[in-house]
Design a protein around this motif. Structure first.
Motif, PDB file in Angstrom:
ATOM      1  N   GLU A 129       5.109   3.113 105.098  1.00  0.00           N
ATOM      2  CA  GLU A 129       4.947   4.533 105.411  1.00  0.00           C
ATOM      3  C   GLU A 129       5.573   4.873 106.765  1.00  0.00           C
ATOM      4  OE1 GLU A 129       0.884   5.707 105.226  1.00  0.00           O
ATOM      5  OE2 GLU A 129       0.610   5.072 103.141  1.00  0.00           O
ATOM      6  N   LEU A 130       5.373   3.995 107.743  1.00  0.00           N
ATOM      7  CA  LEU A 130       5.945   4.237 109.074  1.00  0.00           C
ATOM      8  C   LEU A 130       7.473   4.200 109.026  1.00  0.00           C
ATOM      9  CD1 LEU A 130       3.506   2.043 111.204  1.00  0.00           C
ATOM     10  CD2 LEU A 130       3.638   4.545 111.216  1.00  0.00           C
ATOM     11  N   VAL A 131       8.043   3.250 108.282  1.00  0.00           N
ATOM     12  CA  VAL A 131       9.503   3.169 108.175  1.00  0.00           C
ATOM     13  C   VAL A 131      10.044   4.355 107.378  1.00  0.00           C
ATOM     14  CG1 VAL A 131      11.453   1.777 107.366  1.00  0.00           C
ATOM     15  CG2 VAL A 131       9.483   0.661 108.446  1.00  0.00           C
ATOM     16  N   ASP A 132       9.316   4.783 106.331  1.00  0.00           N
ATOM     17  CA  ASP A 132       9.703   5.992 105.593  1.00  0.00           C
ATOM     18  C   ASP A 132       9.814   7.184 106.546  1.00  0.00           C
ATOM     19  OD1 ASP A 132       9.737   4.680 103.165  1.00  0.00           O
ATOM     20  OD2 ASP A 132       7.732   5.346 102.564  1.00  0.00           O
ATOM     21  N   ASP A 133       8.802   7.346 107.396  1.00  0.00           N
ATOM     22  CA  ASP A 133       8.801   8.461 108.350  1.00  0.00           C
ATOM     23  C   ASP A 133       9.940   8.329 109.351  1.00  0.00           C
ATOM     24  OD1 ASP A 133       6.553   9.409 107.082  1.00  0.00           O
ATOM     25  OD2 ASP A 133       5.137   8.651 108.584  1.00  0.00           O
ATOM     26  N   LEU A 134      10.214   7.094 109.793  1.00  0.00           N
ATOM     27  CA  LEU A 134      11.309   6.846 110.729  1.00  0.00           C
ATOM     28  C   LEU A 134      12.639   7.289 110.115  1.00  0.00           C
ATOM     29  CD1 LEU A 134      12.313   5.245 113.393  1.00  0.00           C
ATOM     30  CD2 LEU A 134      12.708   3.343 111.813  1.00  0.00           C
ATOM     31  N   LEU A 135      12.891   6.873 108.888  1.00  0.00           N
ATOM     32  CA  LEU A 135      14.148   7.197 108.219  1.00  0.00           C
ATOM     33  C   LEU A 135      14.244   8.689 107.915  1.00  0.00           C
ATOM     34  CD1 LEU A 135      14.328   4.146 105.779  1.00  0.00           C
ATOM     35  CD2 LEU A 135      15.696   4.508 107.845  1.00  0.00           C
ATOM     36  N   ALA A 160       7.472   4.962 117.016  1.00  0.00           N
ATOM     37  CA  ALA A 160       7.511   5.223 115.583  1.00  0.00           C
ATOM     38  C   ALA A 160       6.913   4.097 114.751  1.00  0.00           C
ATOM     39  CB  ALA A 160       8.963   5.468 115.147  1.00  0.00           C
ATOM     40  N   VAL A 161       7.124   2.832 115.182  1.00  0.00           N
ATOM     41  CA  VAL A 161       6.727   1.697 114.337  1.00  0.00           C
ATOM     42  C   VAL A 161       5.982   0.612 115.109  1.00  0.00           C
ATOM     43  CG1 VAL A 161       7.535  -0.128 112.782  1.00  0.00           C
ATOM     44  CG2 VAL A 161       8.687   2.100 112.779  1.00  0.00           C
ATOM     45  N   LEU A 162       6.586   0.095 116.165  1.00  0.00           N
ATOM     46  CA  LEU A 162       6.042  -1.096 116.829  1.00  0.00           C
ATOM     47  C   LEU A 162       4.698  -0.851 117.500  1.00  0.00           C
ATOM     48  CD1 LEU A 162       9.303  -2.534 118.470  1.00  0.00           C
ATOM     49  CD2 LEU A 162       8.387  -2.922 116.168  1.00  0.00           C
ATOM     50  N   GLY A 163       4.415   0.404 117.862  1.00  0.00           N
ATOM     51  CA  GLY A 163       3.109   0.719 118.436  1.00  0.00           C
ATOM     52  C   GLY A 163       2.045   0.966 117.383  1.00  0.00           C
ATOM     53  N   PRO A 164       2.259   1.931 116.501  1.00  0.00           N
ATOM     54  CA  PRO A 164       1.202   2.262 115.528  1.00  0.00           C
ATOM     55  C   PRO A 164       0.912   1.169 114.511  1.00  0.00           C
ATOM     56  CG  PRO A 164       3.192   3.578 115.141  1.00  0.00           C
ATOM     57  CD  PRO A 164       3.377   2.893 116.461  1.00  0.00           C
ATOM     58  N   LEU A 182      12.419  -3.875 108.981  1.00  0.00           N
ATOM     59  CA  LEU A 182      13.424  -3.237 109.828  1.00  0.00           C
ATOM     60  C   LEU A 182      14.829  -3.792 109.599  1.00  0.00           C
ATOM     61  CD1 LEU A 182      11.304  -2.876 113.075  1.00  0.00           C
ATOM     62  CD2 LEU A 182      12.039  -1.048 111.533  1.00  0.00           C
ATOM     63  N   LEU A 183      14.949  -5.087 109.333  1.00  0.00           N
ATOM     64  CA  LEU A 183      16.284  -5.645 109.086  1.00  0.00           C
ATOM     65  C   LEU A 183      16.807  -5.246 107.709  1.00  0.00           C
ATOM     66  CD1 LEU A 183      16.161  -9.252 110.606  1.00  0.00           C
ATOM     67  CD2 LEU A 183      16.889  -7.115 111.666  1.00  0.00           C
ATOM     68  N   ASP A 184      15.919  -5.170 106.727  1.00  0.00           N
ATOM     69  CA  ASP A 184      16.369  -4.886 105.363  1.00  0.00           C
ATOM     70  C   ASP A 184      16.479  -3.388 105.074  1.00  0.00           C
ATOM     71  OD1 ASP A 184      16.386  -7.606 104.981  1.00  0.00           O
ATOM     72  OD2 ASP A 184      14.457  -7.669 103.934  1.00  0.00           O
ATOM     73  N   ARG A 185      15.577  -2.594 105.616  1.00  0.00           N
ATOM     74  CA  ARG A 185      15.568  -1.163 105.286  1.00  0.00           C
ATOM     75  C   ARG A 185      16.377  -0.310 106.258  1.00  0.00           C
ATOM     76  NH1 ARG A 185      10.038   1.486 104.016  1.00  0.00           N
ATOM     77  NH2 ARG A 185      11.565   3.064 103.329  1.00  0.00           N
ATOM     78  N   VAL A 186      16.665  -0.858 107.447  1.00  0.00           N
ATOM     79  CA  VAL A 186      17.455  -0.102 108.437  1.00  0.00           C
ATOM     80  C   VAL A 186      18.630  -0.986 108.866  1.00  0.00           C
ATOM     81  CG1 VAL A 186      17.270   1.403 110.452  1.00  0.00           C
ATOM     82  CG2 VAL A 186      15.192   0.738 109.240  1.00  0.00           C
ATOM     83  N   PRO A 187      19.590  -1.211 107.963  1.00  0.00           N
ATOM     84  CA  PRO A 187      20.634  -2.213 108.219  1.00  0.00           C
ATOM     85  C   PRO A 187      21.528  -1.904 109.417  1.00  0.00           C
ATOM     86  CG  PRO A 187      21.107  -0.936 106.233  1.00  0.00           C
ATOM     87  CD  PRO A 187      19.714  -0.607 106.619  1.00  0.00           C
ATOM     88  N   GLY A 188      21.645  -0.637 109.807  1.00  0.00           N
ATOM     89  CA  GLY A 188      22.499  -0.318 110.954  1.00  0.00           C
ATOM     90  C   GLY A 188      21.747  -0.199 112.258  1.00  0.00           C
ATOM     91  N   LEU A 189      20.521  -0.690 112.293  1.00  0.00           N
ATOM     92  CA  LEU A 189      19.673  -0.540 113.477  1.00  0.00           C
ATOM     93  C   LEU A 189      20.329  -1.137 114.718  1.00  0.00           C
ATOM     94  CD1 LEU A 189      16.769   0.451 114.299  1.00  0.00           C
ATOM     95  CD2 LEU A 189      16.054  -1.935 114.030  1.00  0.00           C
ATOM     96  N   ARG A 190      20.390  -0.344 115.777  1.00  0.00           N
ATOM     97  CA  ARG A 190      20.960  -0.812 117.046  1.00  0.00           C
ATOM     98  C   ARG A 190      20.375   0.009 118.193  1.00  0.00           C
ATOM     99  NH1 ARG A 190      24.545   2.452 114.448  1.00  0.00           N
ATOM    100  NH2 ARG A 190      25.548   4.113 115.660  1.00  0.00           N
TER     101      ARG A 190
END
Length: 407
Positions: free
Chosen positions: A133-139, A150-154, A373-381
């Motif tokens: 759910e958190l990654v859905d909201d991030l994207l 967005a993710v690492l805290g909550p 995060l590695l699989d769902r956000v492949p361009g993360l930087r």
């Protein structure tokens, strides 16, 4: 130094080194600790708060000896003005952090079921769903974003509250109290007040669950109090420490992703070889300096010799797990991140009776975070240069205040 002392018959003490509370960034290893390690396996230090000096033990085998030897007592620290990093002691006197076996063992046993492999697996599906759910909201919100907010805290807050049995509506209060308790920047009174408020909250929650058959931590503690195996004060003190420890994953994962996003070669390998991720997480746990300076000390109950140095009865002693994890006799090329390192007997979660009970839970969370995060956000930087990522100041646990990212 020791050879000279033996030859002359005069005991030579190492010099006392002042160890300031450095506000370090990234995964930089504490330069003062590095110097102390180079000076010898047993040195003497003075930290910013408390009084006097304390021994510091840094070699892997010696760290394991001190932390597992009943001649070194946590309980004996209570009411002693031992030199320390924090302006206040995090645990209350009588809390599990200040107990020795067998009392310590008895208190830990009351919540052991929640932290076994089975107990941790009990929250896996719920944890994965909350993270999705958190990654859905991030994207959905789109870049750029603060990965910490967005993710690492909550995420760790939600997971530890789930395991503890804390209602979702109280998560914000838990987070606020934890941040105040773990910071030395607000002063002793603010931190102590937050600790009292969190303790009172848990005392009320546990008291309502004295006849519970639930498997969450506060239900287990309530049942133990109901059976009069432990007191309500002991139960609340243990709950506070477990709740605080649960949020340490935020700082640790913040350092972990800061490191991975500044070393794209490591990230690319983890994306290409997902099977190595569990081993990689252990190597990152070994490598990342998760705290500033040292935690709680112990008191020698009798004279003990370590690495040729006589530690006398009554002397305070610290161990550094960070230093032990860089011992070249145990970890060849310790300053290199090696995902193929095997075996990897790191002590990131401590050792002996006070080994962190949440070790398996933390590994589960890091595994879920890495996969998502590695699989769902492949361009993360990173969205800013690495040296512009702000890190916490005046904190006992190291980590970024925020982690600006894009994709």
């Amino acid at each position: 130094m020791i050879e000279e002392a033996t030859r002359t018959g005069v005991e030579v003490m190492p010099p006392i080194r002042h160890w300031p509370a450095l506000d370090l960034t990234g995964t930089d290893f504490d330069p003062v600790l590095a110097e102390l390690m180079a000076e010898g396996p047993v040195t003497r230090v003075q930290l910013p708060n408390g009084e006097g000096w304390a021994w510091l033990v840094t070699r892997y085998d010696d760290v394991r000896l001190v932390t597992n030897d009943p001649r070194f007592s946590r309980e004996a620290v209570v009411d002693k003005p031992v030199t320390r990093l924090a302006p206040h002691f995090i645990p209350y006197p009588g809390a599990v952090g200040f107990l020795d076996p067998p009392e310590h063992t008895r208190l830990r046993r009351s919540v052991a079921a929640a932290f076994t492999a089975k107990g941790v697996e009990r929250v896996r599906d719920r944890a994965r769903a909350m993270l999705d759910e958190l990654v859905d909201d991030l994207l959905a919100a789109g870049p750029p974003a603060d990965l910490t907010a967005a993710v690492l805290g909550p995420f760790p807050i939600a997971v530890i509250c789930e395991l503890m049995g804390v209602p979702a509506g109280d998560r914000h209060s838990m987070h606020t109290w934890t941040q105040l308790i773990l910071s030395s920047a607000h002063g002793k009174e603010v931190s102590e007040r937050a600790k009292r408020e969190m303790s009172a909250y848990f005392a009320d929650l546990i008291g309502l669950r004295e006849n519970s058959a639930g498997q969450d931590v506060t239900s287990l503690l309530g049942a133990a109090v109901g059976r009069r195996e432990i007191t309500l004060d002991q139960a609340a003190g243990l709950a506070v420490l477990l709740q605080i420890g649960g949020e340490a994953v935020t700082a640790n994962s913040g350092q972990m992703f800061h490191l991975l996003l500044t070393r794209p070669g490591l990230t690319e390998r983890l994306r290409a070889e997902p099977a190595i991720r569990p081993r990689a997480i252990d190597e990152l746990l070994r490598y990342i300096p998760h705290r500033n300076a040292v935690g709680l000390s112990r008191i020698a109950l009798e004279d003990v010799e370590i690495a040729g140095v006589r530690i006398r009865a009554g002397d305070p002693v610290y161990v550094s797990y960070l230093a032990a994890n860089r011992d070249p006799d145990v970890f060849p090329e310790p300053d290199t991140i090696d995902f193929s390192r095997c075996p990897n007997p790191h002590v990131a979660f401590g050792f002996g009776p006070h080994y962190c009970p949440g070790g398996m839970l933390a590994r589960l969370e890091e595994e879920l975070l890495m996969n998502a995060l590695l699989d769902r956000v492949p361009g993360l930087r990173l969205a800013v240069p690495p040296d512009q990522v702000p890190f916490m100041k005046g904190a006992l646990i190291r980590g970024p205040e925020c982690l600006p990212v894009t994709w």
